[in-house]
Design an enzyme around this catalytic site. Structure first.
Site, PDB file in Angstrom:
ATOM      1  N   LEU A 131      -6.378   8.877   3.386  1.00 31.35           N
ATOM      2  CA  LEU A 131      -6.670   7.525   3.897  1.00 31.35           C
ATOM      3  C   LEU A 131      -7.981   7.452   4.681  1.00 31.35           C
ATOM      4  CD1 LEU A 131      -3.200   6.249   5.265  1.00 31.35           C
ATOM      5  CD2 LEU A 131      -4.027   6.281   2.919  1.00 31.35           C
ATOM      6  N   LYS A 145       0.832  -1.212   0.000  1.00 34.80           N
ATOM      7  CA  LYS A 145       0.000   0.000   0.000  1.00 34.80           C
ATOM      8  C   LYS A 145       0.867   1.263   0.000  1.00 34.80           C
ATOM      9  CE  LYS A 145      -3.725   2.085   2.807  1.00 34.80           C
ATOM     10  NZ  LYS A 145      -4.611   1.860   3.963  1.00 34.80           N
ATOM     11  N   SER A 177      -9.276   2.154   2.836  1.00 32.25           N
ATOM     12  CA  SER A 177      -8.328   2.918   2.045  1.00 32.25           C
ATOM     13  C   SER A 177      -7.292   2.050   1.320  1.00 32.25           C
ATOM     14  CB  SER A 177      -7.600   3.922   2.953  1.00 32.25           C
ATOM     15  OG  SER A 177      -6.872   3.243   3.988  1.00 32.25           O
ATOM     16  N   VAL A 199      -7.843   1.438   9.922  1.00 31.71           N
ATOM     17  CA  VAL A 199      -8.193   2.224  11.103  1.00 31.71           C
ATOM     18  C   VAL A 199      -9.711   2.348  11.253  1.00 31.71           C
ATOM     19  CG1 VAL A 199      -8.223   4.586  10.159  1.00 31.71           C
ATOM     20  CG2 VAL A 199      -7.399   4.205  12.498  1.00 31.71           C
ATOM     21  N   GLY A 200     -10.457   1.766  10.307  1.00 31.10           N
ATOM     22  CA  GLY A 200     -11.913   1.815  10.402  1.00 31.10           C
ATOM     23  C   GLY A 200     -12.548   0.781   9.490  1.00 31.10           C
ATOM     24  N   GLY A 201     -11.669  -0.075   8.920  1.00 32.24           N
ATOM     25  CA  GLY A 201     -12.124  -1.085   7.971  1.00 32.24           C
ATOM     26  C   GLY A 201     -11.323  -1.065   6.684  1.00 32.24           C
ATOM     27  N   SER A 202     -10.182  -0.359   6.681  1.00 33.52           N
ATOM     28  CA  SER A 202      -9.435  -0.109   5.441  1.00 33.52           C
ATOM     29  C   SER A 202      -8.789  -1.340   4.812  1.00 33.52           C
ATOM     30  CB  SER A 202      -8.359   0.956   5.680  1.00 33.52           C
ATOM     31  OG  SER A 202      -8.960   2.187   5.969  1.00 33.52           O
TER      32      SER A 202
END
Length: 548
Positions: free
Chosen positions: A168, A119, A194, A215-218
Site C-alpha cells: 500500500l 479496496k 494505493s 495515508v499519503g494521497g491513496s
C-alpha cells in the site's frame, strides 16, 4: 538451495491459485450477468448506468427501480472494466444472496440496493485482505470491517474487492499476485494508488460508489488520475476498525478511510449514510458526529485560501492553470480568495512523513516483505531501507551536498530511543498548531490547493515517491481533503511542459517532466481542504468547485 527452491515453488503455487480464483471470479460475474439478461432481455442497462447515485438511490427506495436490475447492470459493467484494466481481485458471490434478502426486507437504508466496491485492504468476512502480499493469501477475514458492516446495514451491497500496490505504500497499483492495474482513460497511464483498483473501476463506470484508504494521497491520487471525486476525511471521522494499514501502529501520519464517486453529491449521500448510530455503536472511538446538513447546505460566500505551488514539487502547467482558473471562477461566483504561503514543505516531507512513517528504521515496513518473492516496486526507497547502517551513514555524507538523495537521508538517523519518537510527535503537533494559527489569522473557511496530475505513465510513481508533497501534507495535519476534477490537459499545457525544469533541476524533476508528457485530454483536479472534523464544509466547497 533445495529448501529455498521448494519454498519459492510453494509461493508461486499460491500466486497461481490466487490468479485462478481471480479468473473464476470474472467467469462467475459473466455467468450471473448472462443468466440475468436471458431472464430480463428488455432491461435498459445504459439508462441505469447513467443515473447519478442520489437519483438511483431515490428510485431504488421508492420502488420505481428494482435492486436486481441495478445490481446486474453494475456487475456487467464492472466485468467489462475489469477485463480492460485488471482492477478487480475478487467477486463477492454472497452479494447475490444479500440482494435476494434485500428484496425481502422491509427496512430501506439510505443506500438500499446500491452495489459498492471495496479496496483489498478493507476486511470483508470470508475474503482475503492481501495488501499484495503472498503471505496474506488464504487468510480470510473473520468479520466485516465496521465500514462494511454499516454499509450493509444501510442496504448497500458490496460486490467486488479491488487491486492495490504491494504494501500500500505506493501511488501506483501493481503487485506480484494480481499484476498491474491500468487507467481506464488511457491504458499506458497509472490509475494512481494505493486505492488504484477503486479509481479504475469507479472511473470506468463499473462501480457507482467505491471505498478506499489514504495515508499519503491513496484516495486522492486515483481520483485525480481517473477523473472522479474522492474525500479523505479526518482520520477518525469514519471507523478504521477492520482496515489493514501499510505500516501497522505508526501514528505520525494519519490514515483515513473514505468514498470515491463520479460526483460530489454521491460522496455526500455516502457520508450521510455512514455517519449514523450504527457507526458510533460499532466503534465507540469514532466521535458521534452525525452529518451536519446546515453546514453543507449553507449558501454563505466563503473565504478561501489558495496557493499554486508548495515550492517543493513544481506543478505541471495544467496543475497551475487548474488552480488559477478555479480561483477566478470562485471570485466571479462571489467568494473571497486569499493567497496562502506554505512554508518548510521539504522539512515536513523528510522529517515528518519519511521519518514519521519509518521511525522504527522501516522494520515494520520491511517485515511485510519477508519471505515474499518480489521486493516491491519501490526501487531505491526499498533498497536503502534494507541497507546496513554503515552504508546509510556513508551515503548520507555523500548525499548532503545534493538534493538527489535528500529524501532518503532521514533513513540514516533511525530512532534509537522512544523519547525521539515522542519528540517527533510533539514537533508534528506544533506544526499543526502553527498551520491552524496561520489559517485563522487569514480568517479562512477552506483552502484551494493543487493536486498532482495529470496521471503519470505506468512505472513512474515508484520512481517519484517525493511527489506526494501536495497530498501528504494533509495526512500529517489530519485535515479533511477532497479532490474534484476541474479541467483537462491542453495542447498549450503540453507545449509549456517542454520548458519544465522543477525547483531543484535534479533527476527527480527531470523524471517527473517525462512522466507528465503526452497527456492532452487527461483530467486535472484540485484539492479542497477544511479544518479537522469539518467534512461537511469541505464537501460544500467541493460542490461549489464542481458546479462552477
Amino acid at each position: 538451495l533445495l529448501l529455498r527452491w521448494r519454498r519459492r515453488r510453494r509461493l508461486w503455487r499460491k500466486v497461481k491459485e490466487a490468479r485462478q480464483r481471480q479468473e473464476r471470479s470474472l467467469v462467475q460475474m459473466e455467468m450471473a450477468v448472462r443468466r440475468f439478461r436471458e431472464q430480463h432481455p428488455s432491461v435498459n442497462v445504459i439508462s441505469i448506468l447513467s443515473l447519478p447515485l442520489p437519483e438511483l438511490s431515490k428510485k431504488l427506495r421508492d420502488g420505481s427501480l428494482s435492486p436486481e436490475y441495478v445490481f446486474y447492470a453494475y456487475v456487467g459493467k464492472a466485468l467489462q472494466i475489469a477485463t480492460e484494466t485488471n482492477c478487480i481481485t475478487e467477486y463477492l458471490q454472497e452479494s447475490e444472496t444479500q440482494l435476494q434478502k434485500a428484496k425481502l426486507t422491509g427496512k430501506l437504508g439510505l443506500l438500499y440496493g446500491v452495489p459498492v466496491s471495496i479496496k483489498d485492504s478493507i476486511d470483508c468476512q470470508g475474503h482475503d485482505s492481501t495488501l499484495g502480499f503472498i503471505k496474506n493469501l488464504n487468510k480470510p477475514a473473520a468479520e466485516d470491517s465496521v465500514v462494511v458492516q454499516v454499509l450493509r446495514r444501510q442496504g448497500a451491497i458490496p460486490f467486488v474487492k479491488t487491486n492495490v500496490p504491494q504494501s500500500l505504500i505506493s501511488y501506483d497499483c501493481k503487485n506480484l499476485i494480481f499484476g498491474q492495474t491500468f487507467n481506464p482513460l488511457l491504458y499506458t497511464r497509472s490509475p494512481g494508488g494505493s486505492s488504484g483498483g477503486e479509481g479504475a473501476l469507479v472511473g470506468g463506470g463499473g462501480s457507482i460508489l467505491g471505498f478506499g484508504t489514504d495515508v499519503g494521497g491513496s484516495l486522492r491520487f486515483p481520483a485525480a488520475f481517473c477523473g472522479i471525486c474522492a474525500l479523505k476525511p479526518t482520520g477518525n471521522r469514519l471507523s478504521k476498525k477492520g482496515i489493514i494499514s501499510g505500516v501497522l501502529g505508526q501514528k505520525a501520519v494519519a490514515a483515513g478511510v473514505g468514498p470515491m464517486a463520479k460526483d460530489v453529491e454521491s460522496l455526500v449521500l455516502c457520508m450521510r449514510a455512514l455517519l449514523c448510530e450504527d457507526m458510533f455503536h460499532l466503534d465507540s472511538t469514532v466521535p458521534p458526529l452525525p452529518f451536519n446538513e446546515e453546514v453543507y447546505s449553507s449558501t454563505q460566500p466563503l473565504r478561501i485560501g489558495y496557493y499554486e505551488t508548495d515550492f517543493f514539487t513544481m506543478p505541471s502547467p495544467a496543475m497551475r492553470r487548474a488552480v488559477r482558473e478555479t480561483k477566478q471562477l470562485l471570485e466571479d461566483a462571489g467568494h473571497t480568495l486569499v493567497p496562502f504561503e506554505l512554508m518548510n514543505v521539504d522539512y515536513m516531507i523528510f522529517n515528518f512523513c519519511v521519518r514519521g512513517m519509518f521511525a522504527d528504521g522501516a522494520a515494520s515496513f520491511l517485515k511485510g516483505f519477508k519471505g515474499e518473492l518480489e521486493k516491491s516496486s519501490m526501487g531505491l526507497l526499498f533498497w536503502l531501507a534494507k541497507s546496513p547502517n554503515w552504508l546509510k551513514t556513508v551515503l548520507s555524507w555523500i548525499a548532503k551536498p545534493f538534493h538527489l538523495l535528500m529524501p532518503f537521508i532521514s533513513f540514516v538517523s533511525f530512532f534509537s530511543a522512544v523519547d525521539e519518537v515522542w519528540s517527533l510527535h510533539h514537533e508534528i503537533e506544533e506544526f499543526c498548531y502553527q498551520f491552524i494559527a496561520q489559517w485563522k489569522a487569514l480568517n479562512l473557511d477552506v483552502m484551494l490547493c493543487p493536486m498532482l496530475g495529470p496521471a503519470l505513465s505506468i512505472g513512474y510513481p515508484g520512481k517519484l515517491s517525493v511527489a506526494v508533497s501536495y497530498t501528504m501534507l494533509y495526512n500529517v495535519l489530519d485535515f479533511p481533503a477532497g479532490v474534484v476534477p476541474v479541467t483537462m490537459v491542453t495542447d498549450e499545457d503540453e507545449e509549456e511542459l517542454k520548458s519544465y525544469q522543477g525547483y531543484f533541476r535534479d533527476w527527480w524533476d527531470r523524471t517527473l517532466a517525462k512522466a507528465f508528457r503526452g497527456s492532452v485530454g487527461l483530467p486535472v483536479a484540485v484539492q479542497c481542504v477544511a479544518l479537522p472534523w469539518q467534512e461537511e464544509l469541505c464537501l460544500r466547497f467541493m460542490k461549489e468547485v464542481e458546479t462552477l
